[in-house]
Scaffold this motif. Sequence first.
Motif, mmCIF file in Angstrom:
data_model
loop_
_atom_site.group_PDB
_atom_site.id
_atom_site.type_symbol
_atom_site.label_atom_id
_atom_site.label_comp_id
_atom_site.label_asym_id
_atom_site.label_seq_id
_atom_site.Cartn_x
_atom_site.Cartn_y
_atom_site.Cartn_z
ATOM 1 N N THR A 41 0.869 -1.187 0.000
ATOM 2 C CA THR A 41 0.000 0.000 0.000
ATOM 3 C C THR A 41 0.901 1.231 0.000
ATOM 4 O O THR A 41 1.097 1.869 1.032
ATOM 5 C CB THR A 41 -0.914 -0.014 1.238
ATOM 6 N N ARG A 63 -3.394 1.123 -6.156
ATOM 7 C CA ARG A 63 -4.374 1.263 -7.244
ATOM 8 C C ARG A 63 -4.748 2.720 -7.504
ATOM 9 O O ARG A 63 -5.463 3.015 -8.452
ATOM 10 C CB ARG A 63 -5.629 0.453 -6.928
ATOM 11 N N ARG A 89 -1.452 -1.398 -9.452
ATOM 12 C CA ARG A 89 -2.412 -2.490 -9.361
ATOM 13 C C ARG A 89 -2.845 -2.675 -7.911
ATOM 14 O O ARG A 89 -2.218 -2.188 -6.975
ATOM 15 C CB ARG A 89 -1.777 -3.797 -9.861
ATOM 16 N N ARG A 90 -3.914 -3.429 -7.737
ATOM 17 C CA ARG A 90 -4.348 -3.833 -6.409
ATOM 18 C C ARG A 90 -3.302 -4.760 -5.805
ATOM 19 O O ARG A 90 -2.701 -5.572 -6.516
ATOM 20 C CB ARG A 90 -5.683 -4.582 -6.488
ATOM 21 N N SER A 92 -3.854 -7.281 -4.040
ATOM 22 C CA SER A 92 -4.310 -8.668 -4.149
ATOM 23 C C SER A 92 -3.748 -9.349 -5.395
ATOM 24 O O SER A 92 -3.747 -10.577 -5.498
ATOM 25 C CB SER A 92 -5.838 -8.716 -4.188
ATOM 26 N N ALA A 140 -9.248 3.698 -6.725
ATOM 27 C CA ALA A 140 -8.670 3.555 -8.060
ATOM 28 C C ALA A 140 -9.174 4.607 -9.039
ATOM 29 O O ALA A 140 -8.738 4.644 -10.187
ATOM 30 C CB ALA A 140 -8.954 2.164 -8.621
ATOM 31 N N ASN A 221 -14.878 0.009 -2.430
ATOM 32 C CA ASN A 221 -13.529 -0.452 -2.792
ATOM 33 C C ASN A 221 -13.288 -1.927 -2.512
ATOM 34 O O ASN A 221 -12.167 -2.422 -2.715
ATOM 35 C CB ASN A 221 -12.494 0.392 -2.038
ATOM 36 N N GLU A 223 -12.807 -3.499 0.169
ATOM 37 C CA GLU A 223 -11.567 -3.504 0.941
ATOM 38 C C GLU A 223 -11.332 -4.791 1.726
ATOM 39 O O GLU A 223 -10.193 -5.254 1.841
ATOM 40 C CB GLU A 223 -11.546 -2.300 1.886
ATOM 41 N N GLU A 226 -10.253 -7.501 -0.577
ATOM 42 C CA GLU A 226 -8.890 -7.181 -0.995
ATOM 43 C C GLU A 226 -7.888 -7.598 0.086
ATOM 44 O O GLU A 226 -6.827 -8.168 -0.212
ATOM 45 C CB GLU A 226 -8.777 -5.676 -1.274
#
Length: 327
Positions: A41, A63, A89-90, A92, A140, A221, A223, A226
């Motif tokens: 993050t 993201r 990107r995420r 995940s 995002a 999101n 979250e 994720e």
Amino acid sequence: MSVPAASSPVASAAAPHIPVLLDEVIAALAPAPGAVIVDATFGAGGYTRALLNAGATVHAFDRDPDAIAAGRTWAETREQPPRLVLHPRRFSEMVAALAEAGVAQVDGIAMDIGVSSMQLDQAERGFAFAADGPLDMRMAQDGPSAADFVNTAPEAEIADVLFHYGEERQSRRVARAIVAARPLSTTGQLASVVRKALGHHPGMPKDPATRTFQAIRIHVNAELDELRDGLNAAERLLRSGGRLAVVSFHSLEDRIVKQFLREAGGTLANTSRHLPVVAAASQPTFADVAKAVRPSAAEIARNPRARSATLRAAIRTAAPARERRAA
């Protein structure tokens, strides 16, 4: 979540914020020169800056295109080979993203879950109600917004989101008020509706709109999904002896992290406090699960947003990653 820290030794013009529990997270990761670390993050890059200063190579995920754009100005992205590799990107998706970069295993992974101070402080992003702004909340900056959700979702769905993600005990009353007030387009409008529904008055210790904003942001999101996917990805990516450090900011996130580490550490959560701990069928994939760490009084005084932060850390064993069954 990050906080201004111009006087911090790890802060720089390229990283004007640092996350909470910075020293504790870096101690948990124990980065060495040449180590490969994932900052899942990136945000304003506080963890990343400290990791780079320790000589590590960092693969940073975010993201939010604004965060990635800011990171691209850092000198470490232009080194050969680069010591800062940015992934828009995420987190995940880190297994696939790192595979594409030729990385199969890493020495450490840091996660700072939730919205960043940068996002909270930008009224135009619509995450907070301290200043009026468009009802957006998208990390995002694409896909359905918070306004799309509150203006189109059935009342029952809104109530469920508020109850499960905001732990709002009067979720049905708030959902009913939201539907009656549609259309809503700004954070101020939504906050006003919630306050009126719940009976807000000056001097209350916590604005009653806080739980609703948290719930809608988490829903928009995805979250919690994720977070679960990111923890599973971390189990696959960390080498034996690799370190995981996760900072969460509310009980829903912390519960997921605690449960994951409990299961990965070789025990399953008890269904009753009167029953013995049940041994897991697979070998533990994490060991040395540390006790939860929370900010000191001094840190909270410097940054009130840190008051709800919890750090959980563990070390990867040599056991193979557990197989995941589709839900």
